[in-house]
Each structure stands twice: as C-alpha cells, then as structure tokens.
Design a protein around this motif. Structure first.
Motif, short mmCIF file in Angstrom:
data_model
loop_
_atom_site.label_atom_id
_atom_site.label_comp_id
_atom_site.label_asym_id
_atom_site.label_seq_id
_atom_site.Cartn_x
_atom_site.Cartn_y
_atom_site.Cartn_z
N TRP A 1 -1.10 27.21 -24.40
CA TRP A 1 -1.83 28.26 -24.76
C TRP A 1 -1.02 29.41 -24.84
N PHE B 1 -13.66 27.52 -23.63
CA PHE B 1 -13.05 26.48 -24.08
C PHE B 1 -13.50 25.22 -23.56
N ALA B 2 -13.37 25.36 -22.01
CA ALA B 2 -13.43 24.04 -21.40
C ALA B 2 -14.90 23.49 -21.79
N ASP B 3 -16.14 24.29 -21.49
CA ASP B 3 -17.35 23.81 -21.99
C ASP B 3 -17.26 23.11 -23.30
N GLY B 4 -16.54 23.84 -24.53
CA GLY B 4 -16.70 23.14 -25.59
C GLY B 4 -15.93 22.09 -25.60
N LEU B 5 -14.92 21.83 -24.89
CA LEU B 5 -13.93 20.63 -24.75
C LEU B 5 -14.78 19.55 -24.28
N LYS B 6 -15.45 19.73 -23.12
CA LYS B 6 -16.01 18.73 -22.37
C LYS B 6 -17.20 17.95 -23.05
N ILE C 1 -4.18 20.91 -20.59
CA ILE C 1 -4.23 22.16 -21.07
C ILE C 1 -3.34 22.95 -20.36
N GLU D 1 -8.63 25.74 -30.09
CA GLU D 1 -9.93 25.60 -30.30
C GLU D 1 -10.35 24.21 -30.04
N PRO D 2 -11.43 23.93 -29.27
CA PRO D 2 -11.73 22.65 -28.88
C PRO D 2 -11.84 21.61 -29.68
N ASP D 3 -12.30 21.85 -30.93
CA ASP D 3 -12.57 20.54 -31.99
C ASP D 3 -11.26 20.47 -32.49
N LEU E 1 -9.48 18.35 -29.95
CA LEU E 1 -10.14 16.81 -29.62
C LEU E 1 -9.74 15.89 -31.06
#
Ligand code: PEP
Length: 252
Positions: free
Chosen positions: A11, A23-28, A41, A239-241, A244
């Motif tokens: 980052w 970000f962590a919420d989205g990645l999980k 990360i 960005e999580p997406d 991933l």
C-alpha cells in the motif's frame, strides 16, 4: 517443486486506518474465491495492528514495509522487527526500490535486516530489480546478482527456504508498463539459478514474486510462468476486487 503462491499488496503511503478497515471488510467478503494462495497486505505502520485484528482467523497476513535490524535503540523514525511482530505482522518488505532511492537503503544494510527479520520470526521479502538505464546498458543480470548475493549474505543456510524474493524492475513500478511474461520469466530463472549457487536445493523452495504494474488483466499470463511464484502488487492492491482477481489468477 510446488511452491504456494503469495500475492502481497504494497500500500506504500496510502490509506488511513478507517480506509484500511473498509478494505479488510471487502477483501474478507471475497475470500474463498481465490483458491490456494497466500495473501498479505503491507500497509503503513499505523494500520498494522487494526488490520491484523481485522484479518485474524482469515488466513490473510499483514506485513511491514520496512524494519530496522536493531531490537531497539536511538533510531528516530525507525521501527524494529520485534515491534512489527508486536503489532501483528508476520512478514516485512525489505529493500523496496522506493526505499533504496528515498532512504539510501543499501545492500549492506539489507544484509543485516534480512537475518534480523528471520530471527524475529518474520517472512522477509527482499525486493530487487534493475533500473531502465541498467537494463538498456545490459547490466541487469549483474545488478540482480549483486542485490541477491549481498542482500542475502547474512542468511544461515537452513533459513533460505523461509526467504521470499520480489523481482521488481524499477521501470515497471507504477508506470503501467509491466515486464512481458518472457522478460519476467528470464529474470526469475536467472535469480533462482543464482540462489542455487548459494543455497543449493533450497533455491527450489524460495518463492520469487514478480512486481511492476501487475493488474487483473495481465496477472494470469505473468503468474503462469514456471519461476513466478506470486506477485507484489502496488496500485492494483488498493481495491479488494482487483487484488482478489490477481490472487485468483495465481492459482488458475
Ligand atoms: C510496488 O510498489 O511494489 C509495485 C509493484 O507497484 P505497482 O504495482 O503499482 O507497479
């Protein structure tokens, strides 16, 4: 020899703690779609502990972006490997080209930092790579040799398999101009051959990541090369997406 791929998001100096948690919420939410790949990360130091808590039990690791070789001392602005562990980190980037340029980080300093990271129980990710001038003047292999041999000169023979090397051609970082899969594979093969000279068969266990403008669109072709064992990702790791999607490409 199969090596578990590692996709690490650098980052740099981006994201507050609140942004890191979002970000962590989205990645999980997207984990489980990316196959058998290790994800880590590397946030600014300020977000290490909140992210380590947010990712607890998820399998996602949190790495520092730098660490000092001394356990403590009069080094204003620095942070030790033990402090990284205390904040929840399980690894650390060392020798990123931005630190080599901005902070005069030398191969000699890295030769002290890598064993200090290992002694603290951290996975060291030694970043190496040539500049555009060095590539154009035909010295890429000599530069990589020097950075690998000197940077890893303090590692005990039994510890080599725990080391990660990230090949990041400087001309490809943040430029949108990734190395071609052929250029990257040639450099990775060269690096592994040099590693074999210093640690014999352990060279086959060392993960060598590619870094430099990796995106979802080019990840699969890069990561399918035989000596590319994952990616160190800058811009596309914010960005999580997209992170991933790169992680999924590492196992496809
Ligand atoms: C990096 O910072 O290590 C990096 C590879 O950045 P980017 O993916 O943005 O080129």
């Amino acid at each position: 020899m199969s090596r578990r791929p590692l996709v690490a998001g650098n980052w740099k100096m981006f994201k507050t703690r609140g942004e890191a948690l979002a970000f962590a919420d989205g990645l999980k939410q997207g984990l489980g779609t990316s196959g058998d790949v290790e994800i880590a990360i590397c946030p600014p130091f300020t977000s290490l502990d909140v992210l380590a808590s947010a990712f607890a039990g998820s399998g996602v690791g949190v790495f520092g972006q730098n660490g000092h070789e001394d356990a403590n001392g009069a080094h204003t602005g620095e942070i030790s490997m033990e402090m990284l562990v205390d904040a929840g980190a399980s690894g650390v980037l060392l020798g990123h080209s931005e630190r080599r340029a901005d902070n005069n980080e030398t191969d000699q300093a890295l030769a002290r930092k890598v064993p200090a990271a290992l002694a603290a129980g951290l996975t060291p990710v030694l970043c190496i790579g040539e500049s555009e001038f060095e590539r154009d003047s035909g010295t890429t292999k000599a530069v990589l040799d020097r950075q690998v041999l000197e940077g890893l000169s303090g590692v005990a023979i039994g510890d080599f398999a725990k080391v990660v090397v990230a090949y990041e051609p400087i001309w490809a970082i943040g430029t949108g101009k990734s190395a071609t899969p052929e250029i990257a594979q040639e450099a990775h093969r060269w690096i592994r051959d040099q590693l074999r000279e210093i640690c014999q068969d352990a060279a086959d266990q060392i993960r060598i990541l590619y870094g430099g403008s990796v995106k979802p669109e080019n990840a699969a072709e890069l990561l399918s090369q035989p000596d590319i064992d994952g990616a160190l990702v800058g811009g596309a790791a914010l960005e999580p997406d997209s992170l991933l999607a790169i992680a999924a490409a590492a196992t496809s």
